[in-house]
Design a protein around this motif. Structure first.
Motif, PDB file in Angstrom:
ATOM      1  N   ASN A   1      -0.462   4.362   0.391  1.00  0.00           N
ATOM      2  CA  ASN A   1      -1.279   5.385   1.097  1.00  0.00           C
ATOM      3  C   ASN A   1      -0.877   6.220   2.231  1.00  0.00           C
ATOM      4  O   ASN A   1      -1.126   7.415   2.616  1.00  0.00           O
ATOM      5  CB  ASN A   1      -2.880   5.023   1.093  1.00  0.00           C
ATOM      6  CG  ASN A   1      -3.555   4.873  -0.079  1.00  0.00           C
ATOM      7  OD1 ASN A   1      -2.942   5.682  -1.206  1.00  0.00           O
ATOM      8  ND2 ASN A   1      -4.265   3.997  -0.341  1.00  0.00           N
TER       9      ASN A   1
ATOM     10  N   CYS B   1      -1.992   6.093   5.325  1.00  0.00           N
ATOM     11  CA  CYS B   1      -3.002   6.917   6.207  1.00  0.00           C
ATOM     12  C   CYS B   1      -2.262   6.833   7.568  1.00  0.00           C
ATOM     13  O   CYS B   1      -1.376   5.968   8.062  1.00  0.00           O
ATOM     14  CB  CYS B   1      -4.382   6.066   6.267  1.00  0.00           C
ATOM     15  SG  CYS B   1      -4.977   5.655   4.744  1.00  0.00           S
TER      16      CYS B   1
ATOM     17  N   CYS C   1       0.689  -1.169  -0.119  1.00  0.00           N
ATOM     18  CA  CYS C   1       0.078   0.053   0.129  1.00  0.00           C
ATOM     19  C   CYS C   1       0.967   1.095   0.059  1.00  0.00           C
ATOM     20  O   CYS C   1       1.911   1.307   0.636  1.00  0.00           O
ATOM     21  CB  CYS C   1      -0.735   0.115   1.285  1.00  0.00           C
ATOM     22  SG  CYS C   1      -2.130   1.380   1.274  1.00  0.00           S
TER      23      CYS C   1
ATOM     24  N   GLN D   1      -5.009  -4.176  -0.700  1.00  0.00           N
ATOM     25  CA  GLN D   1      -5.359  -2.997   0.238  1.00  0.00           C
ATOM     26  C   GLN D   1      -6.034  -2.065  -0.391  1.00  0.00           C
ATOM     27  O   GLN D   1      -6.824  -1.222   0.184  1.00  0.00           O
ATOM     28  CB  GLN D   1      -4.051  -2.687   0.789  1.00  0.00           C
ATOM     29  CG  GLN D   1      -3.425  -3.839   1.714  1.00  0.00           C
ATOM     30  CD  GLN D   1      -4.216  -4.013   2.998  1.00  0.00           C
ATOM     31  OE1 GLN D   1      -5.257  -3.577   3.171  1.00  0.00           O
ATOM     32  NE2 GLN D   1      -3.935  -5.168   3.605  1.00  0.00           N
TER      33      GLN D   1
ATOM     34  N   VAL E   1       0.220  -0.615   7.917  1.00  0.00           N
ATOM     35  CA  VAL E   1       0.126  -1.442   6.782  1.00  0.00           C
ATOM     36  C   VAL E   1       1.068  -1.254   5.686  1.00  0.00           C
ATOM     37  O   VAL E   1       2.063  -2.379   5.293  1.00  0.00           O
ATOM     38  CB  VAL E   1      -1.470  -1.910   5.980  1.00  0.00           C
ATOM     39  CG1 VAL E   1      -1.146  -2.584   4.676  1.00  0.00           C
ATOM     40  CG2 VAL E   1      -2.181  -2.517   6.897  1.00  0.00           C
ATOM     41  N   PRO E   2       1.259   0.012   5.485  1.00  0.00           N
ATOM     42  CA  PRO E   2       2.542   0.381   4.380  1.00  0.00           C
ATOM     43  C   PRO E   2       3.881  -0.156   4.906  1.00  0.00           C
ATOM     44  O   PRO E   2       4.759  -0.224   4.080  1.00  0.00           O
ATOM     45  CB  PRO E   2       2.293   2.000   4.211  1.00  0.00           C
ATOM     46  CG  PRO E   2       0.665   2.072   4.715  1.00  0.00           C
ATOM     47  CD  PRO E   2       0.635   1.272   5.553  1.00  0.00           C
TER      48      PRO E   2
ATOM     49  N   TYR F   1      -2.847   6.679  10.453  1.00  0.00           N
ATOM     50  CA  TYR F   1      -2.947   5.738  11.795  1.00  0.00           C
ATOM     51  C   TYR F   1      -2.315   4.283  11.351  1.00  0.00           C
ATOM     52  O   TYR F   1      -2.405   3.372  12.370  1.00  0.00           O
ATOM     53  CB  TYR F   1      -4.487   5.628  12.262  1.00  0.00           C
ATOM     54  CG  TYR F   1      -5.461   5.302  10.865  1.00  0.00           C
ATOM     55  CD1 TYR F   1      -5.488   4.066  10.194  1.00  0.00           C
ATOM     56  CD2 TYR F   1      -5.894   6.555  10.256  1.00  0.00           C
ATOM     57  CE1 TYR F   1      -6.223   3.829   9.350  1.00  0.00           C
ATOM     58  CE2 TYR F   1      -6.376   6.240   8.954  1.00  0.00           C
ATOM     59  CZ  TYR F   1      -6.803   5.125   8.758  1.00  0.00           C
ATOM     60  OH  TYR F   1      -7.581   4.704   7.381  1.00  0.00           O
ATOM     61  N   CYS F   2      -2.153   3.973  10.219  1.00  0.00           N
ATOM     62  CA  CYS F   2      -2.017   2.671   9.588  1.00  0.00           C
ATOM     63  C   CYS F   2      -0.611   2.017   9.517  1.00  0.00           C
ATOM     64  O   CYS F   2       0.310   2.796   8.778  1.00  0.00           O
ATOM     65  CB  CYS F   2      -2.776   2.533   8.348  1.00  0.00           C
ATOM     66  SG  CYS F   2      -2.876   0.969   7.727  1.00  0.00           S
TER      67      CYS F   2
HETATM   68 FE1  SF4 Z   1      -4.751   3.560   4.446  1.00  0.00          FE
HETATM   69 FE2  SF4 Z   1      -3.765   1.331   5.686  1.00  0.00          FE
HETATM   70 FE3  SF4 Z   1      -5.652   1.012   4.126  1.00  0.00          FE
HETATM   71 FE4  SF4 Z   1      -3.261   1.624   3.118  1.00  0.00          FE
HETATM   72  S1  SF4 Z   1      -3.974  -0.263   4.181  1.00  0.00           S
HETATM   73  S2  SF4 Z   1      -5.353   2.562   2.430  1.00  0.00           S
HETATM   74  S3  SF4 Z   1      -2.467   2.852   4.790  1.00  0.00           S
HETATM   75  S4  SF4 Z   1      -5.940   2.373   6.012  1.00  0.00           S
END
Ligand code: SF4
Ligand code: SAH
Ligand code: F3S
Length: 477
Positions: free
Chosen positions: A195, A197, A193, A237, A202-203, A199-200
């Motif tokens: 993005n 965000c 990912c 994602q 995942v990336p 709070y996240c």
């Molecule tokens: Fe946002 Fe996390 Fe979804 Fe990527 S995985 S789009 S950073 S919420």
């Protein structure tokens, strides 16, 4: 790695072949060591991406000669495929791994492995190294395809293995897959990912976005359909970004049309869409293609523009509602909408939270996945002031879930008298001769019918809304 006509690296055929050789060696070791097929227990946490990874882990282990069990105390290999998205998920993993300490002591030939998103965080790998010395093998999300080599090393050398390269994993094709279900399949179309965000995690644990090639995705879809799969869920994602790294570029909507054109009676699902990249073209494609489930999972996270901007989401409440209204306009009653929401993002006020409530009231989602904000080490939001107490956030959370329950109950009533094309999944719970079937929007309708309807599509008319399921009857074709 082989360079291709695209920005993403692909694991070379030579490397995959090397792993096959390791797999054969493991097979020989296991057949010498055990008179019966040794069993592996795979424990999977987190999202469908992890479920799909576990199916590849099982595929490789099966080739190495392992059978499978759900019972950890019967297993010679225990794999925890972990999720890092919220603290609660991580705590559960530590609890479960910790509980194996005495089992491992009494059974020194058992291997314990941890993999997945949690392991890609340095502080977690360090904690496993220090506090869980009985964990033999730790590997990250980018090296799953090297499992045969890692198991071989774990079986032949007593040293603990930590294989956690911090790079954007190359795409590995041609890995065996052992699927959990024989009518519904997960099909990853992209990984990672971009993005970020705020709070996240995942990336950070899954690396940058990279798409599988169109040929790989379409030929896997075709093979699944030819072998009888009826429901294919395309995973990523942020599926709307599919193809941006491919040369030539292709859009997700184009990919959907190609899969829709495969002959056969099947249903296509996909997740997750990001409102920033979700295009009208995609919504139009959903509406026009008969095999695409009319279900849009479009997480909005917050209904307040200041909070959305702090979350780094790159869309506004208005843009979100515009997409939703466009989808409703095109697909009407057949559309099912679901979403994810975060309650108590750092600095969110009750007034701002009320914008989330009003958005939920306005859209009338079929279902909502609600989460209390959980700080993730290394993300920008974890550094933001967070003055609202956990107790207060708990109250907001309950207010939101109660509102959604009211809306879900109203929705259930509205379905009475309507007909849905459903996929029959198996035995129901309402009585002996009841079968369960799922609508496009994942609603469950139970109806009386012969068991041999399992695995087929049927038109079911809703006769009565119960609390969590609908009751219905099969319509004549
Ligand atoms: Fe946002 Fe996390 Fe979804 Fe990527 S995985 S789009 S950073 S919420
Ligand atoms: N890529 C998907 C979902 C990823 S994680 C998307 O962008 O929608 C699934 C959900 O977990 C997110 O949609 C979000 O609602 C929630 N989530 C992610 N990080 C979180 C955190 N730190 N605290 C609470 N919920 C979180
Ligand atoms: Fe969890 Fe990793 Fe999925 S953090 S939500 S398993 S991508």
């Amino acid at each position: 790695m082989e360079k291709t006509g695209r920005k993403t690296d692909v694991v070379s055929e030579k490397e995959i072949e090397k792993q096959r050789k390791f797999s054969e060696k493991v097979f020989c070791i296991l057949s010498r060591r055990y008179s019966e097929k040794p069993l592996a227990c795979i424990v999977t946490y987190g999202c469908q991406q992890n479920v799909a990874d576990s199916e590849r882990i099982k595929g490789m282990l099966s080739e190495m000669g392992y059978g499978f069990t759900e019972n950890r105390t019967k297993a010679k290999l225990i794999v925890f495929n972990t999720c890092a998205v919220r603290e609660h998920a991580e705590d559960r993993v530590f609890g479960n791994v910790g509980s194996l300490k005495s089992y491992r002591r009494d059974n020194p030939d058992v291997l314990i492995a941890c993999c997945g998103c949690m392991m890609q965080q340095q502080h977690i790998a360090d904690k496993i190294k220090k506090s869980f010395p009985f964990v033999d093998l730790v590997f990250g999300t980018h090296v799953i395809y090297r499992l045969p080599e890692l198991i071989y090393r774990a079986l032949t050398n007593g040293a603990r293995i930590f294989e956690l390269p911090d790079m954007d994993g190359a795409i590995a094709e041609g890995i065996p897959v052992l699927r959990d279900n024989d009518s519904r399949a997960w099909l990853p179309i992209m990984y990672g990912c971009n993005n970020f965000c705020s709070y996240c995690i995942v990336p950070y644990v899954r690396g940058r976005e990279r798409s599988r090639s169109v040929e790989a995705v379409v030929s896997e879809a075709r093979a699944l359909i030819e072998s009888g799969y009826k429901e294919i869920t395309l995973l990523g994602q942020n599926v709307n970004s599919y193809g941006k790294d491919l040369v030539p570029q292709i859009s997700f909507a184009q990919l959907l049309r190609m899969i829709n054109d495969i002959p056969g009676d099947f249903r296509i699902r996909f997740m997750t869409s990001h409102p920033r990249d979700c295009t009208k073209e995609l919504i139009k494609t959903m509406a026009q293609c008969d095999k695409i489930a009319k279900h849009l999972h479009l997480p909005f996270q917050s209904g307040n523009n200041r909070v959305l901007s702090e979350m780094n989401r790159h869309y506004t409440r208005e843009k979100y509602l515009e997409l939703i209204n466009y989808a409703k306009e095109l697909m009407g009653d057949s559309l099912s909408l679901t979403s994810d929401v975060i309650v108590g993002f750092p600095g969110e006020t009750y007034e701002e939270f009320k914008d989330t409530l009003s958005l939920v009231e306005e859209v009338k989602f079929t279902a909502l996945f609600t989460f209390i904000y959980s700080p993730r080490k290394g993300t920008p939001a974890a550094e933001m002031p967070d003055p609202v107490t956990a107790q207060e956030k708990g109250r907001w959370f309950r207010e939101l879930t109660e509102l959604q329950e009211k809306i879900s109950a109203e929705n259930m009533k509205k379905y009475t008298g309507k007909s849905f094309k459903c996929f029959v999944t198996g035995k129901g719970k309402l009585g002996d001769n009841y079968l369960a079937a799922r609508t496009d929007g994942n609603l469950i309708i139970e109806f009386e019918g012969d068991e041999n309807l399992t695995g087929t599509f049927q038109n079911i008319k809703v006769t009565e809304p119960l609390t969590y399921v609908l009751k219905g009857e099969k319509e004549r074709k």
